[in-house]
Design a protein around this motif. Sequence first.
Motif, PDB file in Angstrom:
ATOM      1  N   ASN A  92      44.182  39.703  39.516  1.00 47.56           N
ATOM      2  CA  ASN A  92      43.039  38.676  39.489  1.00 47.56           C
ATOM      3  C   ASN A  92      41.619  39.324  39.100  1.00 47.56           C
ATOM      4  OD1 ASN A  92      43.449  40.061  41.802  1.00 47.56           O
ATOM      5  ND2 ASN A  92      42.414  39.124  43.297  1.00 47.56           N
ATOM      6  N   VAL A  93      41.623  40.449  38.804  1.00 44.54           N
ATOM      7  CA  VAL A  93      40.344  41.175  38.262  1.00 44.54           C
ATOM      8  C   VAL A  93      40.194  40.699  36.756  1.00 44.54           C
ATOM      9  CG1 VAL A  93      39.194  43.315  37.253  1.00 44.54           C
ATOM     10  CG2 VAL A  93      40.378  43.005  39.779  1.00 44.54           C
ATOM     11  N   THR A  94      41.701  40.160  35.908  1.00 45.68           N
ATOM     12  CA  THR A  94      41.617  39.941  34.690  1.00 45.68           C
ATOM     13  C   THR A  94      40.607  38.672  34.408  1.00 45.68           C
ATOM     14  OG1 THR A  94      43.655  40.878  34.553  1.00 45.68           O
ATOM     15  CG2 THR A  94      42.969  39.445  32.851  1.00 45.68           C
ATOM     16  N   VAL A  95      40.762  37.816  35.602  1.00 54.66           N
ATOM     17  CA  VAL A  95      40.009  36.458  35.253  1.00 54.66           C
ATOM     18  C   VAL A  95      38.814  36.746  35.827  1.00 54.66           C
ATOM     19  CG1 VAL A  95      39.874  34.229  36.266  1.00 54.66           C
ATOM     20  CG2 VAL A  95      42.135  35.000  35.598  1.00 54.66           C
ATOM     21  N   GLU A  96      38.394  37.497  36.760  1.00 48.10           N
ATOM     22  CA  GLU A  96      37.134  37.883  37.370  1.00 48.10           C
ATOM     23  C   GLU A  96      36.170  38.275  36.181  1.00 48.10           C
ATOM     24  OE1 GLU A  96      38.197  39.115  41.742  1.00 48.10           O
ATOM     25  OE2 GLU A  96      36.614  40.190  40.869  1.00 48.10           O
ATOM     26  N   ALA A  97      36.564  39.290  35.520  1.00 44.43           N
ATOM     27  CA  ALA A  97      35.882  40.091  34.507  1.00 44.43           C
ATOM     28  C   ALA A  97      35.635  39.337  33.260  1.00 44.43           C
ATOM     29  CB  ALA A  97      36.789  41.529  34.317  1.00 44.43           C
ATOM     30  N   ALA A  98      36.753  38.744  32.878  1.00 38.05           N
ATOM     31  CA  ALA A  98      36.620  37.892  31.741  1.00 38.05           C
ATOM     32  C   ALA A  98      35.629  36.701  31.988  1.00 38.05           C
ATOM     33  CB  ALA A  98      38.072  37.248  31.364  1.00 38.05           C
ATOM     34  N   SER A  99      35.557  35.954  32.954  1.00 42.13           N
ATOM     35  CA  SER A  99      34.676  35.083  33.376  1.00 42.13           C
ATOM     36  C   SER A  99      33.384  35.568  33.452  1.00 42.13           C
ATOM     37  CB  SER A  99      34.887  34.103  34.309  1.00 42.13           C
ATOM     38  OG  SER A  99      34.825  35.106  35.669  1.00 42.13           O
ATOM     39  N   LEU A 100      33.060  36.406  33.887  1.00 38.76           N
ATOM     40  CA  LEU A 100      31.581  36.921  33.835  1.00 38.76           C
ATOM     41  C   LEU A 100      31.195  37.420  32.598  1.00 38.76           C
ATOM     42  CD1 LEU A 100      31.680  38.926  37.412  1.00 38.76           C
ATOM     43  CD2 LEU A 100      30.418  36.979  36.666  1.00 38.76           C
ATOM     44  N   CYS A 101      31.997  38.133  31.916  1.00 37.72           N
ATOM     45  CA  CYS A 101      31.624  38.591  30.545  1.00 37.72           C
ATOM     46  C   CYS A 101      31.490  37.476  29.537  1.00 37.72           C
ATOM     47  CB  CYS A 101      32.805  39.602  30.001  1.00 37.72           C
ATOM     48  SG  CYS A 101      32.876  41.144  30.826  1.00 37.72           S
ATOM     49  N   LEU A 102      32.311  36.457  29.668  1.00 37.24           N
ATOM     50  CA  LEU A 102      32.309  35.457  28.759  1.00 37.24           C
ATOM     51  C   LEU A 102      30.937  34.635  29.110  1.00 37.24           C
ATOM     52  CD1 LEU A 102      33.409  33.645  26.610  1.00 37.24           C
ATOM     53  CD2 LEU A 102      34.671  32.360  28.424  1.00 37.24           C
ATOM     54  N   LYS A 103      30.537  34.280  30.382  1.00 36.05           N
ATOM     55  CA  LYS A 103      29.472  33.610  30.635  1.00 36.05           C
ATOM     56  C   LYS A 103      28.091  34.404  30.239  1.00 36.05           C
ATOM     57  CE  LYS A 103      27.060  30.230  32.927  1.00 36.05           C
ATOM     58  NZ  LYS A 103      27.665  29.130  33.621  1.00 36.05           N
ATOM     59  N   SER A 104      28.248  35.638  30.280  1.00 36.32           N
ATOM     60  CA  SER A 104      26.860  36.236  29.779  1.00 36.32           C
ATOM     61  C   SER A 104      26.873  36.729  28.405  1.00 36.32           C
ATOM     62  CB  SER A 104      26.844  37.573  30.708  1.00 36.32           C
ATOM     63  OG  SER A 104      28.021  38.503  30.431  1.00 36.32           O
ATOM     64  N   GLY A 105      28.104  35.939  27.585  1.00 37.63           N
ATOM     65  CA  GLY A 105      27.957  35.957  26.130  1.00 37.63           C
ATOM     66  C   GLY A 105      28.538  37.375  25.527  1.00 37.63           C
ATOM     67  N   ASN A 106      29.257  37.923  26.194  1.00 38.30           N
ATOM     68  CA  ASN A 106      29.799  39.154  25.738  1.00 38.30           C
ATOM     69  C   ASN A 106      31.239  38.930  25.223  1.00 38.30           C
ATOM     70  OD1 ASN A 106      27.805  41.215  26.369  1.00 38.30           O
ATOM     71  ND2 ASN A 106      27.875  40.292  28.183  1.00 38.30           N
ATOM     72  N   ALA A 107      31.833  39.733  24.175  1.00 35.49           N
ATOM     73  CA  ALA A 107      33.266  39.733  24.173  1.00 35.49           C
ATOM     74  C   ALA A 107      33.634  41.008  24.859  1.00 35.49           C
ATOM     75  CB  ALA A 107      33.542  40.135  22.644  1.00 35.49           C
ATOM     76  N   THR A 108      34.933  40.757  25.295  1.00 40.01           N
ATOM     77  CA  THR A 108      35.508  41.540  26.309  1.00 40.01           C
ATOM     78  C   THR A 108      37.146  42.304  26.012  1.00 40.01           C
ATOM     79  OG1 THR A 108      35.426  39.744  27.987  1.00 40.01           O
ATOM     80  CG2 THR A 108      36.168  41.965  28.903  1.00 40.01           C
ATOM     81  N   ILE A 109      37.296  43.444  26.341  1.00 37.90           N
ATOM     82  CA  ILE A 109      38.398  43.950  26.055  1.00 37.90           C
ATOM     83  C   ILE A 109      38.984  44.417  27.486  1.00 37.90           C
ATOM     84  CG2 ILE A 109      39.911  45.700  25.084  1.00 37.90           C
ATOM     85  CD1 ILE A 109      37.731  45.915  22.678  1.00 37.90           C
ATOM     86  N   LEU A 110      39.792  43.962  27.926  1.00 40.49           N
ATOM     87  CA  LEU A 110      40.632  44.357  29.398  1.00 40.49           C
ATOM     88  C   LEU A 110      41.642  45.029  29.141  1.00 40.49           C
ATOM     89  CD1 LEU A 110      39.879  40.506  30.023  1.00 40.49           C
ATOM     90  CD2 LEU A 110      38.810  42.318  31.689  1.00 40.49           C
ATOM     91  N   ARG A 111      41.778  46.145  29.909  1.00 45.39           N
ATOM     92  CA  ARG A 111      42.812  47.264  30.211  1.00 45.39           C
ATOM     93  C   ARG A 111      43.152  47.219  31.385  1.00 45.39           C
ATOM     94  NH1 ARG A 111      46.345  50.886  30.974  1.00 45.39           N
ATOM     95  NH2 ARG A 111      47.146  51.872  28.961  1.00 45.39           N
ATOM     96  N   GLY A 112      44.119  46.589  32.193  1.00 52.61           N
ATOM     97  CA  GLY A 112      44.661  46.432  33.555  1.00 52.61           C
ATOM     98  C   GLY A 112      45.640  47.671  33.750  1.00 52.61           C
ATOM     99  N   GLY A 113      46.143  47.595  34.957  1.00 50.59           N
ATOM    100  CA  GLY A 113      47.183  48.847  35.375  1.00 50.59           C
ATOM    101  C   GLY A 113      48.515  48.300  34.465  1.00 50.59           C
ATOM    102  N   SER A 114      49.401  49.283  34.483  1.00 51.48           N
ATOM    103  CA  SER A 114      50.679  49.195  33.624  1.00 51.48           C
ATOM    104  C   SER A 114      51.611  48.327  34.821  1.00 51.48           C
ATOM    105  CB  SER A 114      51.445  50.333  33.326  1.00 51.48           C
ATOM    106  OG  SER A 114      51.342  51.339  34.420  1.00 51.48           O
ATOM    107  N   GLU A 115      51.250  48.425  36.136  1.00 49.20           N
ATOM    108  CA  GLU A 115      52.222  47.955  37.022  1.00 49.20           C
ATOM    109  C   GLU A 115      51.872  46.484  37.049  1.00 49.20           C
ATOM    110  OE1 GLU A 115      49.688  49.845  37.540  1.00 49.20           O
ATOM    111  OE2 GLU A 115      48.287  48.946  38.743  1.00 49.20           O
ATOM    112  N   ALA A 116      50.875  45.821  36.572  1.00 45.50           N
ATOM    113  CA  ALA A 116      50.410  44.689  36.590  1.00 45.50           C
ATOM    114  C   ALA A 116      50.659  44.075  35.004  1.00 45.50           C
ATOM    115  CB  ALA A 116      49.271  44.321  37.029  1.00 45.50           C
ATOM    116  N   ILE A 117      51.299  44.545  34.146  1.00 47.69           N
ATOM    117  CA  ILE A 117      51.293  44.156  32.650  1.00 47.69           C
ATOM    118  C   ILE A 117      51.666  42.816  32.726  1.00 47.69           C
ATOM    119  CG2 ILE A 117      53.436  45.252  32.347  1.00 47.69           C
ATOM    120  CD1 ILE A 117      50.858  45.196  29.953  1.00 47.69           C
ATOM    121  N   GLU A 118      52.874  42.455  33.180  1.00 45.48           N
ATOM    122  CA  GLU A 118      53.426  40.962  32.961  1.00 45.48           C
ATOM    123  C   GLU A 118      52.505  39.920  33.535  1.00 45.48           C
ATOM    124  OE1 GLU A 118      56.721  40.161  31.957  1.00 45.48           O
ATOM    125  OE2 GLU A 118      57.652  42.157  31.996  1.00 45.48           O
ATOM    126  N   SER A 119      52.094  40.097  34.788  1.00 50.50           N
ATOM    127  CA  SER A 119      50.970  39.071  35.140  1.00 50.50           C
ATOM    128  C   SER A 119      49.763  39.094  34.506  1.00 50.50           C
ATOM    129  CB  SER A 119      50.555  39.636  36.815  1.00 50.50           C
ATOM    130  OG  SER A 119      51.854  40.039  37.496  1.00 50.50           O
TER     131      SER A 119
END
Lengths: 418, 418
Positions: free
Chosen positions: A129-156
């Motif tokens: 769920n951090v993927t969505v949280e972080a993406a939404s805050l960065c987008l709202k603040s006008g930033n582009a984002t590169i997200l690197r989650g844990g390998s255990e959650a790669i499919e999700s």
Amino acid sequence: MDIETTMREIGAQARAASRLTASATTAAKNAALLAIHDELDSSRPALAAANAADLERGRANGLDAALLDRLELNPQRIDAMLEGLQQVAALPDPVGSITDMDNMPSGIQVGKMRVPLGVIGIIYESRPNVTVEAASLCLKSGNATILRGGSEAIESNQAIAACIVRGLATAGLPPSAVQVVATTDRAAVGALITMPEFVDVIVPRGGKGLIERISRDAKVPVIKHLDGVCHVYIDSHADLEQALAIAVNAKTQRYGTCNTMETLLVHEAVAAQVLPLLAEQYVSAGVELRGCEATRKIIPEAVVATAADWAEEYLAPVLAVKVVASLDAALEHIARYGSQHTDAIVTTHHGSAMRFLREVDSSSVMVNTSTRFADGFEYGLGAEIGISTDKLHARGPVGLHGLTSQKYVVLGDGQIRQ
Amino acid sequence: MDIETTMREIGAQARAASRLTASATTAAKNAALLAIHDELDSSRPALAAANAADLERGRANGLDAALLDRLELNPQRIDAMLEGLQQVAALPDPVGSITDMDNMPSGIQVGKMRVPLGVIGIIYESRPNVTVEAASLCLKSGNATILRGGSEAIESNQAIAACIVRGLATAGLPPSAVQVVATTDRAAVGALITMPEFVDVIVPRGGKGLIERISRDAKVPVIKHLDGVCHVYIDSHADLEQALAIAVNAKTQRYGTCNTMETLLVHEAVAAQVLPLLAEQYVSAGVELRGCEATRKIIPEAVVATAADWAEEYLAPVLAVKVVASLDAALEHIARYGSQHTDAIVTTHHGSAMRFLREVDSSSVMVNTSTRFADGFEYGLGAEIGISTDKLHARGPVGLHGLTSQKYVVLGDGQIRQ
């Protein structure tokens, strides 16, 4: 293609996208957030399947129960993600606001405009769920984002990423405004944190080991949070009923959070009165007490606290307790062992309260309330990407403002410098 | 004692002093600034002797005329140092101010208190007056400072340091609140920038080589300024009289400063009209012009600009000139070749002005005025420790606020988290 080249391509795309997200209208950014909401909502079966695959692989790899729990995307957690997107869409847009526009003697007007930072790299573990949280805050603040989650959650994470890309497209924003790194190769992290030409700031979220490693190796600024060794100090002039409620709440309301009290300091004048009452509540809640000598004279069930206990972030039902001779001794203890996160005093004495507020060098200093309030939502930021224990740029809970910068705006009508 | 150990001792003393300077009253800090003023004023003979020794050694070592000039502490420069101390004493104290104290739904009040950063390391070259400037700004903002000047100015800096220490003592502040490193060993710089436990931020002042080296090797945050490749863009809708005055001033008012224009961009619709008039003034001021092809058709005396010219900070009477087809082309050129320092548009068109302000990603963006205004004094900051081209923390001219941080202050009357 090697991982370094892949990451540099992702970086270049993010940099290009950041010029478009920086000038995107509030309406377009909100439309994207709500489109991502709808894509996630209509992709529940795909999310469930991807998450089930992660969980199965995790179990096969012997992940412990806590990690598996964090990894799980059940319907309630998807609901929370969807609600979070709506909340971020409803927040005021920080970008473009101009403040402090003052007239100067030369005739120019000088003010400040809030602007995005550019490209933000987020490195995190397990919780998809951090993927969505972080993406939404960065987008709202006008930033582009590169997200690197844990390998255990790669499919999700990849299933979520697909929804995000479709949502961005619906709103006419570039798909590379949010990129979720698709490889589990650890070298991707090393590349991400060492390309200042493409990434402006890194926000690591995870365990202390991860954050220390990233801070040490990064070639770009890191907004980070290390320890939360938080204190409550009960002053000689405290309202004892408040002191009991606050000291119990700060420890027991949740054990695993960074703003949980880890050391209780009690003025010697009230220790004999307050400690037995507190010990009763802590023990009945299952909290192990580790005390200094004076503490153990009052509550013999406390075990001996060693020097290491004063610097320990337990994140568990364990509490270090120390009796101090004065406010000065409390301030000295916090300066020596604290982690500059959050510290509170319980006192009715105005002078003691003001000294504590001024002299404790922590990201949050509190009077007569629980350290558990150190949180972006409780502070009215509307959202939180993390809590910073750094002093530069963002300090304390970091919301949308912490993901922006300010530039000077100067207006003239032909002024030249003499 | 080796240099590493010496620097760590200096660091530990600075850290200890920073707790005292952080809680020093405004009156004590101002008293110290004025006492340092008096000590310097009554030590003019000693300062002159020390500076003469530096100059003599500099001449013997073959320093060039520009360096010797920067090294010189003549009576006028001492007067300016003394006036600077009085000005900093007269500035409002940023420390302790509380802002944005708002009520939250839980009943707590949350605001922000401005606090010192802690210990600031300043690394600089040649000009001994920087010793007083930097020390006074750091002291007023409640920080302890470690100053490392150039080896060529060691005698002058030590003579100034003696006055500072006596001034601090007069006001009852710890002498280690301002420490001027007494060794010329280059290893001192390496040590200073790699002890995060003692130093919170480094401010390098000097040439680009020094700043790049420090940024690369530092283990603490650096507030820095690299290039100043500043642009003026004359739009198709410009007031031509303003355009001429601004373009001449931005280039010729001073050549060696970071906010001097290095590239002039002119919209093709007005190029034929404005460039000949500008060329006449530039040539009579002795400015060499390097132009794109379209520029050279209008002003044949311009030499050919190569790709390297667009990225060059000349710091000299040389100007690159480019004719552009549109505002978009100007924005694109600035994004590609600029250094995110200061850029200005000359236009009468509101939409063009607003796009330029929003889309140019520089620390100062200006409409209808000269880039030379990008300066702490002109912006009303009262003083300036440098200009930051970073995006995090301080951006643009850095005054007292840039040397401080903010912490959250939370006031309750017994609230606990539900």
